[in-house]
Design an enzyme around this catalytic site. Structure first.
Site: not given
Ligand code: TYM
Length: 331
Positions: A111, A195, A198
């Site tokens: 992230k 993976k 969303k």
């Protein structure tokens, strides 16, 4: 009765990956445990969020939890920011965590890489795991059902709990991770080595629980597979078809080996067409229940009750933590 805790971020609409890795397990386990399910909105703000969208997604997420089949009579469903114990626990656990161990978390590294290009990296992104550990430890959870991307966070939770127990007072239960048998990591539909997420920029790579069912079936039909023709589970060499087999198996409760037999000699096209229909039917039924809860007055009542029940239990643990650390006055 043993205790279960899990959480989902309201940072968008959950995908079928979230459903398979998390919600499906929640429903299967709700009868066996005193279960706490949390909408972790404080985790969501570790990256920038639009405030109106966040509120909307928080409410939608509550309806999604219930539409999955959780029984509000049995479980406790609540919003993290409405139970102040979570932020308090997070602070105390941050003070016994090391920067090095938090910097090693793969979710932080992933992230941070993404965020750095846009807005810089928030401190909250680094201290995300102590907030998550607090979530779990406040309720003395025995099990935490999650998808396999959370494994490292649960290991950290056990480490920090052990550290606290050894250094201050033995008050925390060490939680066990619970991964689903099939589908602990559902992969992207257009790149099955990644993976399903969303927050992926490519809309075709994931299906959310609120996607139009026909569009979702189309996404399955155009999912990336390989140039072979055999429908066989082989994660290394056939990641695309293996991922679709996991989705099929999880949504129908059919074993992967039975599906391989059922589709022996048939084409990828036929297999994907059928799976598209399975996903479509699943979403139609799911969205029916979702709409019912979203538009029902019950939703706020359930969240109010959940907040009160969670606060009652969590505040007791905060008192124990503060006592162990010597905070405040003697009580
Ligand atoms: P979050 O919101 O990213 O995801 C919610 C749950 O969905 C699982 N999951 C998946 N499972 C299978 N395949 C995928 N592609 C996939 N993507 C996500 C996640 O593993 C998770 O179980 N840090 C957590 C939220 C959290 C939490 C907690 C969880 C906060 N506090 C305490 C458990 C206990 C997270 O970001 O999940």
């Amino acid at each position: 009765m043993k205790t279960l805790f899990s959480g989902v971020q309201p940072s968008g609409i959950p995908t079928i990956g979230n459903y398979i890795g998390a919600y499906k397990q929640f429903v299967e386990l709700q009868d066996q445990y005193d279960s706490y399910f949390c909408i972790v909105d404080q985790h969501a703000i570790t990256v920038p969020q639009d405030r109106l969208k966040l509120r909307e997604n928080t409410r939608k997420l509550a309806a999604i939890y219930l539409a999955s089949g959780l029984d509000p009579e049995k479980i406790t469903l609540f919003i993290q920011s409405e139970v102040s114990a979570h932020a308090k626990a997070a602070w105390m656990l941050q003070c016994i965590s090391y920067i090095g161990e938090l910097e090693r978390m793969t979710q932080f590294k992933d992230k941070a890489r993404k965020q750095n290009q846009r807005d810089g990296i928030s401190v909250g992104l680094l201290t995300y795991p102590p907030l998550m550990a607090g979530d779990i430890l406040l309720y003395n959870a025995d099990v935490v059902p999650v998808g396999d991307d959370q494994t490292q966070h649960i290991e950290y939770t056990r480490n920090v709990a052990e550290r606290f127990n050894a250094k201050y007072n033995d008050i925390f239960t060490l939680p066990q991770i619970k991964l689903p048998e099939v589908g602990g990591r559902i992969m992207s539909l257009n790149d099955p080595t990644k993976k399903m997420s969303k927050s992926d920029d490519n809309q075709k790579s994931f299906i959310t629980l609120l996607d139009d069912p026909n569009q979702a079936a189309k996404k399955i039909r155009s999912a990336v597979t390989d140039s072979d023709t055999v429908i066989k589970y082989d994660k290394e060499n056939k990641p695309g078809i293996s991922n679709l087999l996991s989705i099929y198996s999880s949504l129908t409760d059919k074993k992967v080996s039975d599906l391989e037999q059922q589709y022996e000699g048939l084409s990828y096209g036929e297999f994907k067409k059928d799976l598209g229909e399975v996903v479509k039917e699943f979403l139609i039924e799911f969205q029916d229940k979702y709409n019912y809860y979203l538009n029902s007055d019950k939703l706020d009542e359930i969240l109010d009750e959940g907040r009160d029940k969670a606060s009652f239990k969590a505040d007791k643990m905060i008192e124990k933590m503060e006592r162990a650390l010597g905070l405040g006055r003697k009580r």
